[in-house]
Design an enzyme around this catalytic site. Structure first.
Site, mmCIF file in Angstrom:
data_model
loop_
_atom_site.group_PDB
_atom_site.id
_atom_site.type_symbol
_atom_site.label_atom_id
_atom_site.label_comp_id
_atom_site.label_asym_id
_atom_site.label_seq_id
_atom_site.Cartn_x
_atom_site.Cartn_y
_atom_site.Cartn_z
ATOM 1 N N GLU A 1 36.633 42.725 31.555
ATOM 2 C CA GLU A 1 37.275 44.020 31.776
ATOM 3 C C GLU A 1 37.961 44.344 30.457
ATOM 4 O O GLU A 1 39.136 44.030 30.258
ATOM 5 C CB GLU A 1 38.291 43.969 32.926
ATOM 6 C CG GLU A 1 38.769 45.358 33.289
ATOM 7 C CD GLU A 1 40.244 45.470 33.648
ATOM 8 O OE1 GLU A 1 40.628 46.471 34.238
ATOM 9 O OE2 GLU A 1 41.033 44.564 33.323
ATOM 10 N N ASP B 1 39.990 39.681 33.707
ATOM 11 C CA ASP B 1 40.973 40.757 33.825
ATOM 12 C C ASP B 1 41.624 41.061 32.472
ATOM 13 O O ASP B 1 41.987 40.137 31.735
ATOM 14 C CB ASP B 1 42.050 40.319 34.839
ATOM 15 C CG ASP B 1 42.964 41.456 35.253
ATOM 16 O OD1 ASP B 1 42.456 42.464 35.759
ATOM 17 O OD2 ASP B 1 44.193 41.329 35.067
HETATM 18 C C1 NOJ Z 1 43.168 45.272 35.869
HETATM 19 C C2 NOJ Z 1 42.927 45.210 37.346
HETATM 20 O O1 NOJ Z 1 41.696 45.813 37.629
HETATM 21 C C3 NOJ Z 1 44.081 45.936 37.995
HETATM 22 O O2 NOJ Z 1 43.871 46.132 39.357
HETATM 23 C C4 NOJ Z 1 45.334 45.135 37.731
HETATM 24 O O3 NOJ Z 1 46.435 45.842 38.256
HETATM 25 C C5 NOJ Z 1 45.551 44.932 36.224
HETATM 26 N N1 NOJ Z 1 44.362 44.524 35.567
HETATM 27 C C6 NOJ Z 1 46.600 43.879 35.979
HETATM 28 O O4 NOJ Z 1 46.128 42.618 36.322
#
Ligand code: NOJ
Length: 515
Positions: free
Chosen positions: A257, A199
């Site tokens: 990500e 993440d």
């Molecule tokens: C990216 C995640 O995909 C999203 O859903 C989340 O709110 C943020 N990161 C914070 O963790």
């Protein structure tokens, strides 16, 4: 050559609370996922990515983790998790879990210790700073609206949170944070996971001087303006994580990500000794426009190719508006989304599908009083948030439960989704589900599509035409975005997103031909 499995994998994202509910509380769970794995298998993907199912107060639906090595009771138990992994593996599906290293929940024991006693060693795991003239330490803003700092009343210091105040950022310059996350990764690797989705992978290290960075107005959806994050140290961390994964058998992998627009910067995360994959969000921010899409494809292939990495492609996830809606909605939006499926799965590299994408679901317009996303609340409704793409999956039947739950779903499933349920699409060869299954089946069967070389072919304006070749087999992928009817190349038509009578491909459609 023995191809690494992840280089051309198709991974199906399961948003746990919205996939399948086994106990009637209206929220999806791990046992529910187990019961629907046959659907995933039959779809023909290589693996699943599970969004966070760890204990969490739910301020950001699981992206606020209060214990990294357990399962939230609303989703099940560690035994349920083990059973899910065993089932998935039996079906030949890999399992990727989400790891959230940028921030914890404010209810994590580390943060509780940090605020209960400023001298506690856990305080140093977070970023506490004194304010400036009664204001926060710098002008950083939260990605969800408002300042990125919240005052800790007891100590008079502020703590940093790039997301909600319930998600305090960890300080990755702190050695204990690094050690603990290695243990967390090992915990899940030992339980047999095939990898991790990381993440906010670009944001872990903050510039040590925490210099002011002004958020551009309006806030861009996708741009690399924040010079206080994406720090070089993060690459050293990922190198060490890669060594850890490589010390396990069976090619465990990471997908970052990494939210960066600049493809060259993005590709640094997938250099040979770092992460294997990173999401490539470039298509999320592009319209149905041939020239623009082609430029984005070229940029990706060039940047990833330059570091010897495989590309990846994403059209949907739990943070963005559903594709048919982004493409204009209604029948035209759905046609374009179907065509985009053949683009997504025709390109070289890995691909990600978000649950419900195979059913062609549109974004749901929810009444404000039902919204739950902190983005909606922290921007006072200026941004509607992400609930509309998180509505539970319509499996069968009709309202309220649609086979998702025996109770009442946590977000209502639109009554007119009866015709879109997996069950309703099952028998129909024209359905979105059938198209996804057919495309994935061809991709598995035909090396040229999965691992073949890529080259553009000349094509009229408003269209994209490229070939994938391996050995003496060549597949041509044609996307007619908005040209007049386009003549398909001579050969065997393998699959088309719309009927192509007389080998003429209509606008807003795509096809694969073996030539
Ligand atoms: C990216 C995640 O995909 C999203 O859903 C989340 O709110 C943020 N990161 C914070 O963790």
């Amino acid at each position: 050559m023995n191809e690494h499995w992840w280089r051309s994998a198709v991974i199906y994202q399961i948003y746990v609370r919205s996939f399948a509910d086994s106990d009637g509380d209206g929220v999806g769970d791990l046992s529910g996922i187990r019961s629907r794995l046959p659907h995933v298998k039959e779809l023909g993907v290589d693996g699943i990515w599970l969004t966070p199912f760890y204990p969490s107060p739910g301020a950001d639906h699981g992206y606020d983790v209060s214990d990294y090595v357990d399962v939230d009771p609303q989703f099940g138990t560690l035994d349920d998790f083990d059973a899910l992994v065993a089932d998935a593996h039996r079906l030949g599906l890999r399992v990727i879990v989400d790891i959230v290293p940028n921030h914890t929940s404010n209810e994590h024991q580390w943060f509780r210790n940090a605020v209960s006693d400023p001298q506690h060693p856990d305080r140093a795991r977070y970023i506490f700073r004194s304010g400036r003239d009664g204001e926060p330490p710098n002008v950083w803003t939260s990605a969800f609206g408002g300042p990125a700092w919240t005052l800790d009343d007891a100590s008079g210091e502020y703590y940093l949170h790039l997301f909600t105040p319930e998600q305090p950022d960890l300080d990755w310059h702190n050695g204990r944070v690094r050690e603990d996350f290695e243990e967390i990764l090992r915990f899940w690797l030992d339980r047999g996971v095939d990898g991790f989705r990381i993440d906010v992978g670009q944001a872990l290290y903050k510039a040590p001087d925490l210099h002011d960075v002004h958020q551009p107005e309006p806030r861009p959806a996708f741009a690399d303006w924040h010079t206080g994050i994406n720090q070089a140290e993060v690459h050293g961390l990922y190198r060490s994580w890669r060594r850890l994964a490589d010390s396990y058998p069976d090619e465990r992998m990471y997908v970052g990500e990494v939210v960066l627009e600049n493809q060259v910067e993005l590709a640094k995360y997938v250099r040979p000794d770092e992460l294997q994959l990173t999401f490539n969000f470039t298509f999320l921010y592009e319209d149905w426009n041939a020239k623009a899409l082609r430029a984005r494809i070229d940029r990706t292939l060039e940047a990833f190719g330059a570091v010897g990495a495989t590309a990846s492609w994403v059209l949907e996830n739990h943070d963005v508006t559903r594709l048919p809606t982004r493409y204009g909605g209604g029948e035209e939006g759905r046609r374009r989304a179907r065509a985009a499926t053949l683009l997504l799965l025709g390109l070289p590299g890995a691909a990600f599908l978000y649950q419900g994408q195979e059913l062609g679901l549109e974004e749901v317009e929810l009444p404000d009083e039902l919204r739950q996303d902190p983005v909606f609340f922290r921007t006072n409704g200026a941004r509607k948030g992400r609930d509309g793409c998180r509505v539970p999956i319509p499996w069968s039947g009709g309202p309220p439960g649609f086979g998702f739950t025996a109770g009442s779903p946590w977000l209502p499933i639109p009554a007119d989704w009866t015709a879109l349920s997996a069950e309703a699409q099952e028998g129909s060869p024209q359905s979105s589900l059938a198209l996804h299954r057919a495309a994935l089946e061809l991709r598995r069967r035909i090396d040229a599509l999965r691992t073949g070389s890529f080259a553009w072919r000349a094509s009229p304006s408003g269209t994209l035409l490229f070939e994938r070749a391996s050995g003496n087999e060549t597949i041509v992928c044609v996307v007619n975005l908005n040209a007049e009817h386009l003549q398909l190349p001579d050969g065997e038509l393998l699959l088309a997103s719309e009927p192509a009578p007389g080998n003429l491909l209509p606008p807003s459609s795509a096809a694969w031909t073996r030539v």
